[in-house]
Design a protein around this motif. Sequence first.
Motif, PDB file in Angstrom:
ATOM      1  N   PRO A   9       0.801  -1.225   0.000  1.00 30.39           N
ATOM      2  CA  PRO A   9       0.000   0.000   0.000  1.00 30.39           C
ATOM      3  C   PRO A   9       0.837   1.280   0.000  1.00 30.39           C
ATOM      4  O   PRO A   9       0.298   2.377   0.142  1.00 30.39           O
ATOM      5  CB  PRO A   9      -0.830  -0.131   1.279  1.00 30.39           C
ATOM      6  N   HIS A  10       2.140   1.150  -0.176  1.00 25.25           N
ATOM      7  CA  HIS A  10       3.022   2.322  -0.146  1.00 25.25           C
ATOM      8  C   HIS A  10       2.646   3.351  -1.218  1.00 25.25           C
ATOM      9  O   HIS A  10       2.595   4.555  -0.943  1.00 25.25           O
ATOM     10  CB  HIS A  10       4.480   1.900  -0.309  1.00 25.25           C
ATOM     11  N   ALA A  11       2.370   2.908  -2.429  1.00 27.28           N
ATOM     12  CA  ALA A  11       2.029   3.837  -3.515  1.00 27.28           C
ATOM     13  C   ALA A  11       0.760   4.626  -3.189  1.00 27.28           C
ATOM     14  O   ALA A  11       0.661   5.816  -3.518  1.00 27.28           O
ATOM     15  CB  ALA A  11       1.871   3.088  -4.831  1.00 27.28           C
ATOM     16  N   ALA A  12      -0.198   3.983  -2.542  1.00 25.07           N
ATOM     17  CA  ALA A  12      -1.431   4.689  -2.147  1.00 25.07           C
ATOM     18  C   ALA A  12      -1.130   5.764  -1.109  1.00 25.07           C
ATOM     19  O   ALA A  12      -1.703   6.855  -1.147  1.00 25.07           O
ATOM     20  CB  ALA A  12      -2.462   3.699  -1.613  1.00 25.07           C
ATOM     21  N   GLN A  13      -0.209   5.453  -0.199  1.00 25.60           N
ATOM     22  CA  GLN A  13       0.154   6.452   0.814  1.00 25.60           C
ATOM     23  C   GLN A  13       0.871   7.643   0.186  1.00 25.60           C
ATOM     24  O   GLN A  13       0.569   8.801   0.514  1.00 25.60           O
ATOM     25  CB  GLN A  13       1.052   5.825   1.888  1.00 25.60           C
ATOM     26  N   VAL A  14       1.800   7.385  -0.712  1.00 27.49           N
ATOM     27  CA  VAL A  14       2.521   8.470  -1.383  1.00 27.49           C
ATOM     28  C   VAL A  14       1.537   9.314  -2.192  1.00 27.49           C
ATOM     29  O   VAL A  14       1.605  10.552  -2.182  1.00 27.49           O
ATOM     30  CB  VAL A  14       3.657   7.918  -2.275  1.00 27.49           C
ATOM     31  N   THR A  72     -11.216 -11.591  10.228  1.00 23.86           N
ATOM     32  CA  THR A  72     -10.337 -10.988  11.238  1.00 23.86           C
ATOM     33  C   THR A  72     -10.498  -9.476  11.290  1.00 23.86           C
ATOM     34  O   THR A  72     -10.415  -8.875  12.360  1.00 23.86           O
ATOM     35  CB  THR A  72      -8.864 -11.337  10.933  1.00 23.86           C
ATOM     36  N   TYR A  73     -10.737  -8.863  10.143  1.00 26.75           N
ATOM     37  CA  TYR A  73     -10.867  -7.400  10.047  1.00 26.75           C
ATOM     38  C   TYR A  73     -12.204  -7.045   9.389  1.00 26.75           C
ATOM     39  O   TYR A  73     -12.256  -6.641   8.229  1.00 26.75           O
ATOM     40  CB  TYR A  73      -9.703  -6.807   9.251  1.00 26.75           C
ATOM     41  N   PRO A  74     -13.298  -7.197  10.138  1.00 29.22           N
ATOM     42  CA  PRO A  74     -14.624  -6.966   9.544  1.00 29.22           C
ATOM     43  C   PRO A  74     -14.849  -5.523   9.084  1.00 29.22           C
ATOM     44  O   PRO A  74     -15.746  -5.266   8.282  1.00 29.22           O
ATOM     45  CB  PRO A  74     -15.585  -7.346  10.671  1.00 29.22           C
ATOM     46  N   GLN A  75     -14.023  -4.589   9.539  1.00 29.46           N
ATOM     47  CA  GLN A  75     -14.158  -3.192   9.144  1.00 29.46           C
ATOM     48  C   GLN A  75     -13.513  -2.907   7.786  1.00 29.46           C
ATOM     49  O   GLN A  75     -13.573  -1.774   7.294  1.00 29.46           O
ATOM     50  CB  GLN A  75     -13.561  -2.271  10.222  1.00 29.46           C
ATOM     51  N   LEU A  76     -12.915  -3.912   7.167  1.00 27.24           N
ATOM     52  CA  LEU A  76     -12.155  -3.697   5.933  1.00 27.24           C
ATOM     53  C   LEU A  76     -13.012  -3.137   4.799  1.00 27.24           C
ATOM     54  O   LEU A  76     -12.611  -2.176   4.136  1.00 27.24           O
ATOM     55  CB  LEU A  76     -11.471  -4.993   5.495  1.00 27.24           C
ATOM     56  N   HIS A  77     -14.187  -3.720   4.566  1.00 29.69           N
ATOM     57  CA  HIS A  77     -15.049  -3.209   3.491  1.00 29.69           C
ATOM     58  C   HIS A  77     -15.424  -1.753   3.745  1.00 29.69           C
ATOM     59  O   HIS A  77     -15.391  -0.930   2.832  1.00 29.69           O
ATOM     60  CB  HIS A  77     -16.319  -4.049   3.356  1.00 29.69           C
ATOM     61  N   GLU A 102      -4.607   3.531   7.826  1.00 28.42           N
ATOM     62  CA  GLU A 102      -5.312   2.454   8.539  1.00 28.42           C
ATOM     63  C   GLU A 102      -5.409   1.215   7.649  1.00 28.42           C
ATOM     64  O   GLU A 102      -5.247   0.082   8.119  1.00 28.42           O
ATOM     65  CB  GLU A 102      -6.698   2.921   8.967  1.00 28.42           C
ATOM     66  N   PHE A 103      -5.675   1.424   6.378  1.00 31.51           N
ATOM     67  CA  PHE A 103      -5.723   0.335   5.408  1.00 31.51           C
ATOM     68  C   PHE A 103      -4.358  -0.366   5.348  1.00 31.51           C
ATOM     69  O   PHE A 103      -4.275  -1.597   5.341  1.00 31.51           O
ATOM     70  CB  PHE A 103      -6.109   0.902   4.036  1.00 31.51           C
ATOM     71  N   ALA A 104      -3.289   0.428   5.323  1.00 33.15           N
ATOM     72  CA  ALA A 104      -1.929  -0.131   5.292  1.00 33.15           C
ATOM     73  C   ALA A 104      -1.648  -0.951   6.547  1.00 33.15           C
ATOM     74  O   ALA A 104      -1.030  -2.018   6.473  1.00 33.15           O
ATOM     75  CB  ALA A 104      -0.898   0.995   5.143  1.00 33.15           C
ATOM     76  N   GLU A 105      -2.100  -0.463   7.694  1.00 36.19           N
ATOM     77  CA  GLU A 105      -1.920  -1.205   8.958  1.00 36.19           C
ATOM     78  C   GLU A 105      -2.576  -2.585   8.857  1.00 36.19           C
ATOM     79  O   GLU A 105      -1.968  -3.593   9.208  1.00 36.19           O
ATOM     80  CB  GLU A 105      -2.554  -0.437  10.125  1.00 36.19           C
ATOM     81  N   ILE A 106      -3.814  -2.600   8.387  1.00 36.61           N
ATOM     82  CA  ILE A 106      -4.541  -3.874   8.248  1.00 36.61           C
ATOM     83  C   ILE A 106      -3.800  -4.780   7.273  1.00 36.61           C
ATOM     84  O   ILE A 106      -3.600  -5.975   7.537  1.00 36.61           O
ATOM     85  CB  ILE A 106      -5.994  -3.637   7.785  1.00 36.61           C
ATOM     86  N   PHE A 107      -3.406  -4.227   6.139  1.00 35.94           N
ATOM     87  CA  PHE A 107      -2.694  -5.015   5.129  1.00 35.94           C
ATOM     88  C   PHE A 107      -1.479  -5.707   5.737  1.00 35.94           C
ATOM     89  O   PHE A 107      -1.303  -6.918   5.594  1.00 35.94           O
ATOM     90  CB  PHE A 107      -2.277  -4.115   3.959  1.00 35.94           C
ATOM     91  N   TRP A 108      -0.623  -4.942   6.412  1.00 33.87           N
ATOM     92  CA  TRP A 108       0.608  -5.532   6.952  1.00 33.87           C
ATOM     93  C   TRP A 108       0.317  -6.517   8.066  1.00 33.87           C
ATOM     94  O   TRP A 108       1.025  -7.527   8.204  1.00 33.87           O
ATOM     95  CB  TRP A 108       1.589  -4.440   7.389  1.00 33.87           C
ATOM     96  N   LYS A 109      -0.732  -6.281   8.838  1.00 31.63           N
ATOM     97  CA  LYS A 109      -1.098  -7.248   9.884  1.00 31.63           C
ATOM     98  C   LYS A 109      -1.496  -8.585   9.271  1.00 31.63           C
ATOM     99  O   LYS A 109      -1.192  -9.637   9.835  1.00 31.63           O
ATOM    100  CB  LYS A 109      -2.231  -6.697  10.744  1.00 31.63           C
ATOM    101  N   THR A 110      -2.176  -8.568   8.107  1.00 32.00           N
ATOM    102  CA  THR A 110      -2.562  -9.826   7.464  1.00 32.00           C
ATOM    103  C   THR A 110      -1.349 -10.604   6.981  1.00 32.00           C
ATOM    104  O   THR A 110      -1.432 -11.813   6.761  1.00 32.00           O
ATOM    105  CB  THR A 110      -3.511  -9.604   6.259  1.00 32.00           C
TER     106      THR A 110
END
Length: 167
Positions: A31-36, A101-106, A137-145
């Motif tokens: 998700p780095h490109a999305a953050q940049v 695990t992350y029901p808030q993702l959608h 927050e999306f990046a956090e979830i991604f890396w946790k998965t």
Amino acid sequence: MLGIMYRLLLRFLPSSPISAHCDIPCGIYDPHAAQVAAHTVIRMTQLIEQLHTEGNDDKAKKLFFHQLSRYTAVKEEHAETVKREVRVIWGDYFKEEHLKTYPQLHEKVFQIMKLTSKTRQSIDMESAQQLLAAVQEFAEIFWKTKGRETVHITSPYPTEGELVLPK
């Protein structure tokens, strides 16, 4: 002729169904490109807010509108990059077990899409900042998965924000 050859190949070559979580199971997502891109939306918003004309002559007006057009075009392009990058990870990488695990993702992805649209429709720093926070927050979830801890580092950009990176 090609149709006949194709049907013959299908008939005589053994095949079995395969499955993958994406179009091309490369395993490379980040998700780095999305953050940049979200940082760029913030920066373009800052630059647009700082614009002013240096005089009332035609040259000053042309310069103002030229800069406004360029900053707006870049803001639009990078807002679309946020959408594309998040959409690809959401659609190709995330699996059913991640959603359990992350029901808030959608809801998070929906929020990012709406915030991205809002930043395109307006010159609103608050929306741009909210977009970056949602992407982080999306990046956090991604890396946790991926079983990775994350760190927040100060970005090197003039936005003075942060980046979420794997530890």
